[in-house]
Design an enzyme around this catalytic site. Structure first.
Site, PDB file in Angstrom:
ATOM      1  CG  HIS A  18      -6.780 -13.498  31.369  1.00  0.00           C
ATOM      2  ND1 HIS A  18      -5.931 -14.296  32.382  1.00  0.00           N
ATOM      3  CD2 HIS A  18      -6.118 -12.442  31.166  1.00  0.00           C
ATOM      4  CE1 HIS A  18      -4.694 -13.703  32.698  1.00  0.00           C
ATOM      5  NE2 HIS A  18      -4.666 -12.536  31.776  1.00  0.00           N
ATOM      6  CG  HIS A  40      -4.199  -7.264  33.013  1.00  0.00           C
ATOM      7  ND1 HIS A  40      -5.257  -8.190  33.476  1.00  0.00           N
ATOM      8  CD2 HIS A  40      -3.445  -8.181  32.270  1.00  0.00           C
ATOM      9  CE1 HIS A  40      -5.181  -9.300  32.816  1.00  0.00           C
ATOM     10  NE2 HIS A  40      -3.749  -9.531  32.373  1.00  0.00           N
ATOM     11  CG  ASP A  66       3.710 -28.066  58.732  1.00  0.00           C
ATOM     12  OD1 ASP A  66       4.245 -29.089  58.165  1.00  0.00           O
ATOM     13  OD2 ASP A  66       4.345 -26.851  58.621  1.00  0.00           O
ATOM     14  CD  GLU A  81       1.161  -6.467  25.206  1.00  0.00           C
ATOM     15  OE1 GLU A  81       1.886  -7.236  25.965  1.00  0.00           O
ATOM     16  OE2 GLU A  81       1.584  -5.710  24.528  1.00  0.00           O
ATOM     17  CG  ASP A  82      -3.732  -8.947  24.355  1.00  0.00           C
ATOM     18  OD1 ASP A  82      -2.514  -9.074  23.807  1.00  0.00           O
ATOM     19  OD2 ASP A  82      -4.126  -9.689  25.243  1.00  0.00           O
ATOM     20  CG  ASP A 102      -1.402 -11.518  33.850  1.00  0.00           C
ATOM     21  OD1 ASP A 102      -2.537 -11.858  33.103  1.00  0.00           O
ATOM     22  OD2 ASP A 102      -0.185 -11.322  33.269  1.00  0.00           O
TER      23      ASP A 102
HETATM   24 MN    MN Z   1      -3.127 -10.888  31.372  1.00  0.00          MN
END
Ligand code: MN
Length: 503
Positions: A55, A79, A266, A83-84, A145
Site C-alpha cells: 500500500h 505515511h 471526446d 498510525e499502524d 493514499d
Molecule cells: Mn494509507
C-alpha cells in the site's frame, strides 16, 4: 509508466521512475525509507491479503507519476507508519528529519475523523482545507493514499465501501479539481463510481465499450496521419496519442445530453503535444487545412485558460471517412499541468512549503484565500456559516469576468455585479452605485456570465454598502465585507443613541 496501478510494482521500479524524471534524486534515501516501512509493517496484511507494504509502495508510485520531489515520495512510503505500527513520529523525525516527519504527521491528522454523517463531511472538508493551507504536499499524499484504497476497495465490507467511495467523490475529487489535478480527479471518480452508482456504472461502461468497438485501427490511422502532417510541416511533435475520456466524466456528460452518446465527440480525444505555444497554433492550422472544423467547437484555452488554470487548444473536425474527432493541442508543460495541476510545479523546485507561482503567471487567487479560510475556521462561532459559504465558493463552477482593462476576475457561478466590485477592491464594493455589463447599464444584482466585461460605477460620497445586498451576493468575500460594514455602522449608531455612552 502507464498509470495502471494494477501492475505489481516493486521498490526497484519506483527508484527507476524517480531517477528518470529527477536524475539528482536521493535514491538511497528512498530505499532506506522503504526498508524502514517494510520493517515497521512486517507481518501486517491488507484486506486483500497482500503484505501491507504494497500500500505505501503504491502510494509512493502515484506520487512518482506526478513527478514529485524525493521528500514527498519518502513521506508517501512512511505515511502509515505512526498510525499502524509501534514506531512513533519521533522515531521518524530522528531517522528522516523534520520536513518528512512533519508531512507524515499531517497525513496522520487527516486520517482521524470523529464524526458520522453530515458532521463527518464537514469535519473532513475542514481538515482538508487546514491541511492544504498548512502544507499542500500533504494533500497530494492523501490523494495517492486514497486512490490506492479505492482501487483495493473490493476486499472490504459493502457498507464501508460505499462510505469511502462517496467521500472520495464528494470531497477528494472536487478538491483535486480545484487544484487543477484533472488526472487525479478523474481516477478518484472512476475508482469510486462503481461503488456509489453501481447500475449507472455498468450502463456507462458498456455504452462506452460498445461505441469504441472497432475504432482502434481507425484512431491509429488518424494518429499516424497527424504525425506525418506535423513532421512534413517541420513541427516537432513530442507526443501524439489518443486519450479515452474518464468514465465518470463521460457519465456526467451523458446525463446532460439526454443519455445519448451520439454527440459526444471526446470519448477519445487525440492529444498533440508540441514544443512551444507558437507550434500549438501552427499545429491547429495544419489540422484545419486537412480536416474541416465543426462550427463553434474551436476553443482557445491558451489565450483564455479555464478557471482552474487548464490550457490547451481544442478543436473538433470532420476527420478521415467523415468521422468526428476532437483534438487537444498543448505544450508538455500544459500537459503536465492538465494531469497534475499545481503538483506539476513541484517538479521544478524542491523549495519546501511555498506554493510556487507557475512559470506562466501567479497561482489562482483562491490559493491565497486558503490562509484566510484557515483563520476563519479557527473561529468556532463562525464555523458553520463560513463552511457553507466556502462550499459555495469552491465547489460550484467558476466564471471568468473581465474588467474594462482586460484583467480577469475569477468568481463562482451566479455571482453578481456587487460580488465583482468587492473582488476588485473593498473600496470599490463599498462605494459602488451602478454597473455596466458589456457596455450597457445593468442593475447591481445582475447575475454575471462567463466572459462578461463589467465596469463598476462608484460614488465616493456613498457611506457604505447597502445591507440589502446581502440577499443577492454569492461570494463569501462580499458577504463578509457587507456584514462587517453594516455591523460597524449599527454599532456606532447604537453607541450614539444610548444614554451615557460617549462616541
Ligand atoms: Mn494509507
Amino acid at each position: 509508466m502507464n498509470g495502471n496501478t494494477q501492475i505489481a510494482v516493486t521498490i526497484d521500479s519506483l527508484c527507476t521512475w524517480v531517477h528518470d524524471y529527477d536524475p539528482h534524486a536521493d535514491i538511497a534515501l528512498i530505499r532506506r525509507a522503504y526498508a524502514f516501512a517494510e520493517q515497521a509493517h512486517r507481518g501486517q496484511k491488507r484486506a486483500t491479503g497482500e503484505p501491507y507494504i504494497m500500500h505505501p509502495l503504491a502510494t509512493a508510485c502515484t506520487l512518482a507519476e506526478m513527478r514529485l520531489p524525493t521528500n514527498i515520495i519518502v513521506a508517501g512510503l512512511l505515511h502509515d507508519v505512526p498510525e499502524d505500527t509501534t514506531c512513533t513520529l519521533d522515531d521518524l523525525k530522528e531517522s528522516f528529519g523534520e520536513d518528512i516527519s512533519h508531512m507524515v504527521q499531517g497525513i496522520t491528522k487527516l486520517g482521524k475523523l470523529k464524526y458520522r454523517g453530515m458532521e463527518r463531511y464537514m469535519e473532513n472538508l475542514r481538515k482538508m482545507f487546514l491541511a492544504m493551507a498548512a502544507d499542500v504536499r500533504v494533500v497530494f499524499i492523501k490523494f495517492a493514499d486514497r486512490l490506492h484504497n479505492l482501487e483495493t476497495l473490493a476486499a472490504i465490507p459493502p457498507k464501508k465501501q460505499y462510505r469511502i467511495a462517496l467521500e472520495s467523490m464528494e470531497i477528494y475529487a472536487p478538491i483535486a479539481n480545484r487544484l487543477g489535478m484533472g488526472e487525479i480527479k478523474g481516477r478518484l471518480e472512476d475508482a469510486a463510481f462503481q461503488y456509489v452508482y453501481p447500475k449507472e456504472y455498468v450502463w456507462a461502461r458498456d455504452l462506452s465499450q460498445t461505441s469504441l468497438e472497432g475504432k482502434e485501427d481507425y484512431l491509429k490511422r488518424v494518429l499516424s496521419k497527424t504525425r506525418e502532417m506535423l513532421t512534413d510541416a517541420g513541427i516537432k511533435e513530442l507526443n501524439v496519442h489518443g486519450r479515452k475520456k474518464h468514465l465518470y466524466s463521460l457519465y456526467r456528460k451523458l446525463l446532460k445530453n439526454d443519455r445519448s452518446i451520439a454527440r459526444i465527440y471526446d470519448l477519445v480525444a487525440l492529444r498533440v503535444v508540441v514544443d512551444n505555444v507558437a507550434d500549438c497554433y501552427a499545429a491547429l492550422g495544419i489540422i484545419h487545412s486537412k480536416w474541416t472544423p465543426l462550427k463553434g467547437r474551436i476553443k482557445d484555452y491558451i489565450a483564455q485558460p479555464k478557471p482552474n488554470g487548464y490550457r490547451s487548444l481544442h478543436t473538433t473536425v470532420f476527420c478521415e471517412e467523415g468521422e468526428i474527432v476532437e483534438f487537444q493541442i498543448r505544450t508538455k508543460e500544459m500537459h503536465a499541468e492538465d494531469e497534475f495541476g499545481i503538483a506539476a510545479h513541484w517538479a521544478y523546485d524542491e523549495n519546501g512549503k511555498t506554493i510556487l507561482p507557475s512559470k506562466h503567471g501567479p497561482p489562482p487567487k483562491w490559493v491565497y484565500d486558503l490562509a484566510d479560510i484557515q483563520q476563519e475556521l479557527e473561529d468556532k462561532k463562525k464555523y458553520l456559516q463560513s463552511l457553507n459559504d466556502i462550499k459555495i465558493d469552491l465547489f460550484r463552477d467558476r466564471i471568468f469576468v473581465f474588467t474594462p482593462k482586460g484583467d480577469v476576475i475569477d468568481l463562482p457561478e451566479e455571482s453578481t455585479c456587487v460580488d465583482f466590485a468587492f473582488a476588485i477592491h473593498t473600496d470599490v464594493g463599498k462605494t459602488c452605485v451602478g454597473a455596466k455589463v458589456n457596455e450597457e447599464v445593468a442593475p447591481l444584482e445582475r447575475v454575471l456570465k462567463n466572459g462578461d466585461m463589467v465596469e463598476i460605477l462608484t460614488n465616493k460620497s456613498r457611506k457604505g454598502p447597502n445591507p440589502d445586498w446581502i440577499k443577492f451576493v454569492k461570494t463569501r468575500h462580499a458577504k463578509q465585507k457587507i456584514r462587517q460594514e453594516t455591523k460597524s455602522k449599527i454599532g456606532s449608531w447604537i453607541k450614539g443613541i444610548l444614554p451615557g455612552t460617549k462616541n
